[in-house]
Write a protein that holds these residues in place. Structure first.
Motif, PDB file in Angstrom:
ATOM      1  N   THR A  89      41.596  29.817  23.593  1.00 42.62           N
ATOM      2  CA  THR A  89      41.892  30.931  24.502  1.00 42.62           C
ATOM      3  C   THR A  89      43.400  31.097  24.682  1.00 42.62           C
ATOM      4  N   GLU A 102      44.933  30.670  27.287  1.00 36.85           N
ATOM      5  CA  GLU A 102      45.375  29.591  28.169  1.00 36.85           C
ATOM      6  C   GLU A 102      45.390  28.239  27.474  1.00 36.85           C
ATOM      7  N   TRP A 145      30.799  28.569  30.977  1.00 36.79           N
ATOM      8  CA  TRP A 145      31.787  29.593  31.340  1.00 36.79           C
ATOM      9  C   TRP A 145      31.163  30.560  32.332  1.00 36.79           C
ATOM     10  N   GLN A 146      31.990  31.057  33.265  1.00 36.75           N
ATOM     11  CA  GLN A 146      31.536  32.041  34.248  1.00 36.75           C
ATOM     12  C   GLN A 146      32.166  33.386  33.946  1.00 36.75           C
ATOM     13  N   ASP A 147      31.337  34.427  33.956  1.00 34.52           N
ATOM     14  CA  ASP A 147      31.786  35.800  33.748  1.00 34.52           C
ATOM     15  C   ASP A 147      32.417  36.300  35.047  1.00 34.52           C
ATOM     16  N   LEU A 148      33.670  36.734  34.990  1.00 32.88           N
ATOM     17  CA  LEU A 148      34.382  37.176  36.190  1.00 32.88           C
ATOM     18  C   LEU A 148      34.191  38.652  36.516  1.00 32.88           C
ATOM     19  N   HIS A 153      39.640  34.624  29.251  1.00 35.11           N
ATOM     20  CA  HIS A 153      40.777  34.213  30.077  1.00 35.11           C
ATOM     21  C   HIS A 153      40.575  34.800  31.461  1.00 35.11           C
ATOM     22  N   LYS A 154      41.310  34.280  32.420  1.00 30.78           N
ATOM     23  CA  LYS A 154      41.156  34.741  33.799  1.00 30.78           C
ATOM     24  C   LYS A 154      41.692  36.152  33.948  1.00 30.78           C
ATOM     25  N   SER A 155      40.802  37.077  34.212  1.00 27.57           N
ATOM     26  CA  SER A 155      41.130  38.463  34.538  1.00 27.57           C
ATOM     27  C   SER A 155      39.900  39.053  35.223  1.00 27.57           C
ATOM     28  N   SER A 156      40.008  40.260  35.701  1.00 29.46           N
ATOM     29  CA  SER A 156      38.890  40.859  36.441  1.00 29.46           C
ATOM     30  C   SER A 156      37.646  41.057  35.580  1.00 29.46           C
ATOM     31  N   TRP A 194      36.667  35.623  31.628  1.00 33.57           N
ATOM     32  CA  TRP A 194      35.814  34.450  31.802  1.00 33.57           C
ATOM     33  C   TRP A 194      36.663  33.279  32.263  1.00 33.57           C
ATOM     34  N   VAL A 195      36.039  32.330  32.968  1.00 36.98           N
ATOM     35  CA  VAL A 195      36.722  31.118  33.399  1.00 36.98           C
ATOM     36  C   VAL A 195      35.831  29.913  33.061  1.00 36.98           C
TER      37      VAL A 195
END
Length: 70
Positions: free
Chosen positions: A7, A9, A19-22, A57-60, A63-64
């Motif tokens: 990723t 990051e 992974w969690q969908d943001l 990657h972390k965004s609205s 994924w995190v």
């Protein structure tokens, strides 16, 4: 040079990770990576999900990583 399976990051995406969908429309769904092929993560569930690692990657709408594997 960064691998296509890494990723933005610097996290290497591997089978077994959770992974969690943001995206707020997805109500915080969590997916387990089953396999990684050519820069895409194939995840469990019905329907199964295939996500480009470049989106992980972390965004609205990103994924995190929730749980890593050893």
């Amino acid at each position: 040079m960064q691998s296509i399976n890494t990723t933005k990051e610097g996290i290497e995406v591997r089978p077994g990770q959770v992974w969690q969908d943001l995206d707020k429309r997805m109500s915080g769904r969590k997916k387990i990576v089953l396999e990684v092929i050519d820069g895409k993560a194939c995840m469990d569930g019905s329907p199964s999900t295939k996500v480009s690692i470049s989106r992980m990657h972390k965004s609205s709408t990103g994924w995190v990583l929730i749980k890593n594997v050893a």
